[in-house]
Design a protein around this motif. Structure first.
Motif, mmCIF file in Angstrom:
data_model
loop_
_atom_site.group_PDB
_atom_site.id
_atom_site.type_symbol
_atom_site.label_atom_id
_atom_site.label_comp_id
_atom_site.label_asym_id
_atom_site.label_seq_id
_atom_site.Cartn_x
_atom_site.Cartn_y
_atom_site.Cartn_z
ATOM 1 N N PHE A 26 0.784 -1.266 0.045
ATOM 2 C CA PHE A 26 -0.069 -0.411 0.150
ATOM 3 C C PHE A 26 0.876 1.163 -0.076
ATOM 4 O O PHE A 26 0.601 2.409 -0.943
ATOM 5 N N VAL A 27 1.914 1.338 0.720
ATOM 6 C CA VAL A 27 2.247 2.557 0.820
ATOM 7 C C VAL A 27 3.232 2.989 -0.727
ATOM 8 O O VAL A 27 3.283 4.266 -0.837
ATOM 9 N N GLY A 80 -0.948 13.842 3.276
ATOM 10 C CA GLY A 80 -0.362 14.073 2.157
ATOM 11 C C GLY A 80 -1.124 15.451 1.507
ATOM 12 O O GLY A 80 -0.203 15.935 0.354
ATOM 13 N N MET A 81 -2.333 15.839 1.837
ATOM 14 C CA MET A 81 -2.331 17.738 1.616
ATOM 15 C C MET A 81 -1.658 18.149 2.006
ATOM 16 O O MET A 81 -1.311 19.490 0.874
ATOM 17 N N ALA A 198 -3.581 11.127 -2.914
ATOM 18 C CA ALA A 198 -4.313 9.783 -2.778
ATOM 19 C C ALA A 198 -2.945 8.627 -2.410
ATOM 20 O O ALA A 198 -3.661 7.368 -1.651
ATOM 21 N N GLY A 199 -1.831 9.384 -2.474
ATOM 22 C CA GLY A 199 -0.900 9.076 -1.976
ATOM 23 C C GLY A 199 -1.092 8.169 -0.488
ATOM 24 O O GLY A 199 -0.671 7.024 -0.076
ATOM 25 N N GLY A 200 -1.468 9.354 -0.025
ATOM 26 C CA GLY A 200 -1.267 9.521 1.323
ATOM 27 C C GLY A 200 -2.291 8.908 1.772
ATOM 28 O O GLY A 200 -2.230 8.061 3.282
ATOM 29 N N PHE A 201 -3.219 8.635 1.127
ATOM 30 C CA PHE A 201 -4.512 7.479 1.314
ATOM 31 C C PHE A 201 -4.428 6.194 1.644
ATOM 32 O O PHE A 201 -4.241 5.765 2.511
ATOM 33 N N LEU A 202 -3.789 5.055 0.668
ATOM 34 C CA LEU A 202 -3.519 4.015 0.415
ATOM 35 C C LEU A 202 -1.768 4.427 1.822
ATOM 36 O O LEU A 202 -1.822 2.855 2.375
ATOM 37 N N ALA A 203 -1.171 5.159 1.763
ATOM 38 C CA ALA A 203 -0.223 4.830 2.835
ATOM 39 C C ALA A 203 -1.116 4.133 4.370
ATOM 40 O O ALA A 203 -0.378 4.469 5.282
ATOM 41 N N GLY A 204 -1.446 5.427 4.788
ATOM 42 C CA GLY A 204 -3.049 5.502 5.929
ATOM 43 C C GLY A 204 -3.316 4.420 5.443
ATOM 44 O O GLY A 204 -2.860 3.522 7.040
#
Lengths: 306, 512
Positions: A26-27, A80-81, A198-204
């Motif tokens: 995911f990350v 991410g934001m 979106a990247g941060g969402f997946l990492a979370g």
């Protein structure tokens, strides 16, 4: 219980690969998406820990682990934001911002997560893919979490999005040549904001897997650098989602080597085997880097390849 | 407007007229009442020296700049073009000098992405069929599945042109399209474009300073000089020297700074077989032989980008040479600090704030770069004496009339001319034996220009060997004892200044 001998080690490594690889997957997919837009987000380590904490806390407070996963993703998207917003200011270095956010994320998670170290929250269910086997080790190995299945499908989906949709093409354009993107009338900062979120969402979500499935509890030593290793993994995978999947499994297998050997009684050098992922990271970084040529497939706008 | 030449060709080619175009940047008039007529289906060349306003004119037409005065007509109607999107909507497209392709993406992806409307989900099977059909109808082809980064410069240029045709533009503006191409590639691309104009499918307006291409491919030519219209006509009716005269002008050759008739000394700076690579790893200089004698100014003329910058950088020690040798006073010279000091070589590069200054350091510090580690500025070579530096800087500031709040002001806060003066003061502070100067008066006002030129002349009169690289022919005629022309990394022509003929020099600058 039957003794499988060395097959047991292989099986344990495979099972471990599936289990341990999920946060890597995911990350790294998140990082891949962010890097495709031309920014490196080193803060994903902090995002991961923050996701683990918030997911666990929400699961404990509401009783719904899936709600925890969602909130973990939202927390990651917020980080991410923040990263994208700070990086869009002039003369800001994305790597420095990433390191700052990594420290902020872990610190904030430890601070807010103090209350959730003791209590046990409901954790994510697993699907039993081993029903056909009588061997308990096989059944145990094939207890696969739904998040891994989602990640498995996410990799080809991301590839499809990047090659076949307008959004994917725009993200790649922004990541490869900001000038060309501006000439076509796209807002570079907005695209990067969306990609980093979106990247941060997946990492979370990757973080929530740590606290809600394996190891399955919240404590301050939960993450052992998966967020940072995922960055190396993306380079190793040459910014390709399917290769990311393979690399995540490889790293997961390496991480499972120590416990697997211990299970068959090889306890000498346990900590050395536990260090396998870090050694692997180092070896990969050395093997794939060259002073004379630039990395094939690297987005042209990345600060490390520019 | 209802001129016949504007009438759209039956096969689609558009005509275009720009009337009375004027564009000012602050106090500078980049374009002064220029009129250009490009008839439908013609191959039109826009010719002029650097800074003549060619790019400004086409950027005004494309809507990148908003012209202060003037009208543009496309087809038979006058049009308001406020931005490049408006121009595209009319079928007017432009290929820029720098590529606007996305290097990491394939040719097919670049083409699809260039459309104004990209579908949310791209159906690659359908797109491929359409692209194959499009390519089949084109005079030249580029492989669709290759990433753009793997294409050669010529193929990229072709792809840029294909992209314009793919977007169905019927009036094509090319900004120095052959500057990155080999002569063979240039002939292929221009030949194919010319064939398309013959068929009436396309009108081409190409910016160039290469006479050869104008003579071989263009039907008509418009010449600009210093932002003004200098002439137009059918190429068939004009000779090369007619065009060179329009481009450079029948100027009076100024004789300003007093030139002493001193005896020429020994060969001071000797360059033999020098080769250097540009930033892209391609040769920028090849087999360059040059000798500058003590007490003379050797001027190097040329259109920028023909290796002059690289030559100065090699002499400054900013760029390694790939082959050949440089000798000063007979000794090998490798541009180390010790050698620069020993030979008393001084260098005023172009853009001195970027190339010869540290913008945030003070004027005094910048002025002592050459000597800060020598007494009296340093004790024992390391303990710096700030007050001695400031004192010396004050003397130089008053001697060279540098306008600065004081020696402690950061040099980046000074105006361009004053930075130029400060660097020149530093470089000429000591007895100069070799002076290398590149475009010393670029962007300066008249007063500063004549002062800096007289400083250079005085250095020559004192017996220094001076190498002057300049894009300004007036400056070369004023200062140089000999003029050499640099083209494509080679010195292609040499003449003593008293015998020099502007039009001959102009032709050599353009590659003849």
């Amino acid at each position: 219980m039957e003794d499988l001998g060395w097959w047991g080690v292989v099986l344990a490594v495979l099972a471990g690969a599936i289990r341990v690889s999920t946060p890597f997957l995911f990350v790294s997919l998140g990082e891949l998406l962010t890097e495709k837009s031309g920014r490196i987000n080193l803060g994903l380590e902090g995002t991961l820990v923050m996701g683990a904490m918030s997911g666990y806390a929400i699961s404990y407070l509401t009783g719904s682990p899936w709600l925890g996963v969602l909130v973990a993703g939202v927390a990651g998207a917020l980080f991410g934001m923040l990263h994208a917003a700070i990086c869009s200011l002039p003369r800001v270095n994305d790597i420095a911002v990433g390191i700052a956010l990594m420290l902020l994320g872990t610190g904030l998670a430890f601070f807010l997560g103090k209350a959730f170290i003791q209590p046990q929250a409901p954790i994510l269910p697993a699907i039993d893919f081993g029903w056909w086997s009588d061997v308990p080790q096989v059944r145990a190995a094939l207890q696969i979490n739904v998040l891994f299945v989602i990640g498995l499908l996410l990799a080809p989906f991301l590839l499809w999005v990047l090659t076949n949709t307008r959004w994917g093409l725009i993200v790649r354009t922004v990541g490869d040549s900001a000038d060309a993107a501006r000439a076509m009338g796209y807002s570079v900062d907005l695209v990067r904001l969306a990609a980093t979120m979106a990247g941060g969402f997946l990492a979370g979500i990757g973080g929530s897997f740590l606290s809600l499935y394996y190891p399955g509890s919240w404590n301050e030593g939960l993450s052992s650098g998966q967020g940072l290793m995922a960055v190396a993994l993306v380079i190793f995978a040459r910014w390709h989602p399917i290769r990311c999947l393979g690399a995540a499994l490889l790293f997961g297998g390496a991480g499972a080597l120590g416990p697997a050997l211990q299970s068959v009684g090889v306890s000498q050098g346990y900590y050395l085997f536990n260090a396998a992922p870090y050694v692997l990271t180092l070896v990969i970084m050395i093997a794939t880097c060259s002073p004379t040529r630039t990395l094939a497939g690297a987005p042209g706008e990345l600060s490390i390849t520019k | 407007m209802n001129a016949p030449f504007l009438r759209t060709h039956a096969n689609g080619a558009l005509g275009l007229e720009a009337v009375g175009m004027t564009k000012r940047f602050g106090g500078l008039t980049a374009l002064d009442d220029v009129t250009m007529r490009v008839s439908a289906g013609s191959f039109h060349a826009l010719l002029g020296e650097n800074g003549a306003g060619k790019s400004t004119l086409v950027k005004c037409i494309m809507g990148y700049y908003h012209a202060d005065q003037g009208q543009v007509a496309v087809g038979e109607q006058e049009r308001e073009i406020a931005n490049p999107r408006d121009a595209h909507a009319l079928g007017v497209g432009m290929v820029y000098q720098h590529f606007t392709l996305v290097p990491g993406m394939t040719v097919a992806e670049n083409l699809v992405l260039s459309r104004s409307h990209v579908p949310a989900v791209v159906k690659w099977a359908d797109e491929r069929r359409a692209l194959d059909a499009f390519m089949a109808g084109m005079p030249f082809r580029v492989p669709l599945d290759v990433p753009v980064s793997a294409l050669a410069a010529g193929e990229k240029q072709k792809l840029e042109i294909l992209k314009q045709l793919y977007l169905k533009n019927r009036f094509l503006i090319l900004d120095e399209p052959t500057s990155v191409l080999t002569p063979g590639e240039a002939d292929e691309v221009l030949g194919l474009l010319r064939r398309m104009t013959r068929e009436g499918k396309l009108t081409v307006l190409t910016i160039t300073h290469k006479f050869r291409e104008v003579m071989a491919y263009a039907d008509e030519v418009t010449v600009l000089r210093r932002g003004k219209f200098a002439g137009t006509g059918r190429v068939a009716d004009l000779s090369r020297s007619d065009m060179a005269e329009m481009m450079i002008g029948a100027r009076e050759i100024p004789h300003g700074a007093s030139r002493l008739d001193n005896a020429i000394g020994e060969p001071r700076l000797q360059i033999t077989g020098l080769k250097a690579l540009n930033d892209g790893g391609l040769p920028a200089l090849e087999d360059l032989d040059l000798t500058v004698w003590a007490g003379e100014v050797v001027g190097i003329a040329g259109v920028s980008g023909n290796g002059q910058r690289e030559l100065v950088e090699v002499l400054a020690g900013q760029r390694p040479s790939a082959a050949g040798e440089v000798r000063i006073g007979g000794e090998l010279y490798g541009a180390t600090r010790a050698e620069i000091k020993r030979h008393r070589l001084c260098l005023l590069p172009e853009e001195p704030l970027r190339n010869a200054c540290v913008a945030r350091m003070s004027v005094a510090e910048n002025m002592s770069f050459r000597s800060f580690d020598d007494p009296p500025f340093a004790r024992g070579g390391w303990w710096l004496n700030g007050s001695a530096m400031r004192g010396a800087a004050r003397d130089l500031i008053s001697l060279y009339k540098v306008k600065t709040p004081g020696p402690d002001a950061p040099i980046g806060t000074l105006s361009g001319g004053n930075v130029q003066r400060a660097v020149l003061a530093r470089e000429l502070a000591h007895d100069v034996r070799v002076l290398i100067v590149a475009n010393p008066c670029f962007g300066l006002d008249f007063a500063a220009v004549s002062e800096i030129r007289s400083q250079i002349m005085q250095a020559r009169n004192r017996g220094a060997a001076v190498l002057l690289v300049s894009e300004d022919l007036d400056e070369l005629f004023e200062l140089a004892d000999r003029i050499l022309v640099m083209f494509d990394g080679h010195l292609v022509y040499e003449t003593p200044t008293p015998d020099a003929d502007l039009s001959v020099i102009g032709q050599h600058m353009a590659g003849h």
